[in-house]
Design an enzyme around this catalytic site. Structure first.
Site, PDB file in Angstrom:
ATOM      1  N   ARG A  54       0.812  -1.223   0.000  1.00  0.00           N
ATOM      2  CA  ARG A  54       0.000   0.000   0.000  1.00  0.00           C
ATOM      3  C   ARG A  54       0.847   1.276   0.000  1.00  0.00           C
ATOM      4  O   ARG A  54       0.294   2.369  -0.085  1.00  0.00           O
ATOM      5  CB  ARG A  54      -0.953  -0.007   1.192  1.00  0.00           C
ATOM      6  CG  ARG A  54      -2.062  -1.027   1.001  1.00  0.00           C
ATOM      7  CD  ARG A  54      -3.165  -0.995   2.057  1.00  0.00           C
ATOM      8  NE  ARG A  54      -3.117   0.071   3.004  1.00  0.00           N
ATOM      9  CZ  ARG A  54      -3.033  -0.065   4.328  1.00  0.00           C
ATOM     10  NH1 ARG A  54      -2.994  -1.271   4.854  1.00  0.00           N
ATOM     11  NH2 ARG A  54      -2.994   0.973   5.129  1.00  0.00           N
ATOM     12  N   ASN A  55       2.167   1.157   0.106  1.00  0.00           N
ATOM     13  CA  ASN A  55       3.006   2.350   0.071  1.00  0.00           C
ATOM     14  C   ASN A  55       2.872   2.996  -1.309  1.00  0.00           C
ATOM     15  O   ASN A  55       2.826   2.307  -2.326  1.00  0.00           O
ATOM     16  CB  ASN A  55       4.465   1.992   0.363  1.00  0.00           C
ATOM     17  CG  ASN A  55       5.309   3.231   0.577  1.00  0.00           C
ATOM     18  OD1 ASN A  55       5.583   3.978  -0.352  1.00  0.00           O
ATOM     19  ND2 ASN A  55       5.727   3.439   1.821  1.00  0.00           N
ATOM     20  N   TYR A  56       2.815   4.307  -1.322  1.00  0.00           N
ATOM     21  CA  TYR A  56       2.595   5.044  -2.563  1.00  0.00           C
ATOM     22  C   TYR A  56       3.880   5.325  -3.344  1.00  0.00           C
ATOM     23  O   TYR A  56       3.809   5.929  -4.411  1.00  0.00           O
ATOM     24  CB  TYR A  56       1.919   6.383  -2.261  1.00  0.00           C
ATOM     25  CG  TYR A  56       0.505   6.282  -1.761  1.00  0.00           C
ATOM     26  CD1 TYR A  56      -0.475   5.626  -2.502  1.00  0.00           C
ATOM     27  CD2 TYR A  56       0.134   6.867  -0.560  1.00  0.00           C
ATOM     28  CE1 TYR A  56      -1.779   5.539  -2.049  1.00  0.00           C
ATOM     29  CE2 TYR A  56      -1.176   6.793  -0.105  1.00  0.00           C
ATOM     30  CZ  TYR A  56      -2.123   6.131  -0.847  1.00  0.00           C
ATOM     31  OH  TYR A  56      -3.412   6.060  -0.414  1.00  0.00           O
ATOM     32  N   PHE A  57       5.049   4.937  -2.847  1.00  0.00           N
ATOM     33  CA  PHE A  57       6.284   5.346  -3.511  1.00  0.00           C
ATOM     34  C   PHE A  57       6.322   4.939  -4.986  1.00  0.00           C
ATOM     35  O   PHE A  57       6.565   5.768  -5.864  1.00  0.00           O
ATOM     36  CB  PHE A  57       7.534   4.809  -2.799  1.00  0.00           C
ATOM     37  CG  PHE A  57       8.789   5.204  -3.525  1.00  0.00           C
ATOM     38  CD1 PHE A  57       9.273   6.498  -3.422  1.00  0.00           C
ATOM     39  CD2 PHE A  57       9.451   4.308  -4.343  1.00  0.00           C
ATOM     40  CE1 PHE A  57      10.405   6.890  -4.126  1.00  0.00           C
ATOM     41  CE2 PHE A  57      10.588   4.687  -5.050  1.00  0.00           C
ATOM     42  CZ  PHE A  57      11.070   5.984  -4.932  1.00  0.00           C
TER      43      PHE A  57
END
Length: 167
Positions: free
Chosen positions: A38-41
């Site tokens: 779920r990290n947006y990076f």
């Protein structure tokens, strides 16, 4: 528990060094920068170039490097339970001056969130210890929403500030 960051992902093409604080638990378990699904990076980085992230981690790293991005963390090791930056204690820094000396093409330090930026200032001070390299304090790509940063699109707009440095 003491946790350790990863080696830098960098080559001579790098112009922007993205600095996180310390990888979270999911990233450490996968041995991947920004490994939490779920990290947006990765959506933010690819979105800067109107692309969708590749599925494979090695392809993502190759994409970042081909676009002149390098990845590392300000913190080499620390005591931390869980993944939250607020739980970081006893941090030891990575050798950022050494890395910059080895890769003089770096034009910008892009801090992925407040903890990375604040730790950098605490360790290296606010002077130009790393020469004339620009610094950008950017919103964290953590999936935790804030009043101003609700999703990947919100973050991407602010992260566009890195683009002039890769040309």
């Amino acid at each position: 528990m003491r946790v350790h960051s990863f080696p830098p992902v960098i080559d001579e093409r790098a112009r922007v060094l993205v600095l996180g604080s310390m990888p979270g638990t999911a990233s450490l378990e996968k041995h991947q920068y920004y490994g939490h699904p779920r990290n947006y990076f990765w959506p933010v980085l690819y979105g800067l170039f109107d692309r969708t992230p590749d599925a494979g981690y090695e392809n993502r790293l190759a994409f970042a490097q081909s676009h002149r991005f390098a990845l590392w963390d300000v913190i080499a090791s620390c005591e931390r339970e869980g993944s939250l930056d607020v739980n970081i204690k006893g941090e030891l820094p990575n050798d950022l001056p050494g890395l910059i000396a080895q890769y003089p093409g770096i034009r910008c330090l892009a801090f992925n969130g407040s903890k990375a930026h604040d730790t950098f200032l605490k360790v290296f001070g606010s002077d130009r210890v790393l020469g004339s390299i620009d610094r950008l304090k950017l919103p964290s790509t953590s999936p935790v929403p804030t009043p101003r940063m609700r999703n990947a699109a919100d973050r991407m707009e602010v992260w566009r500030a890195v683009l002039p440095f890769i040309g």
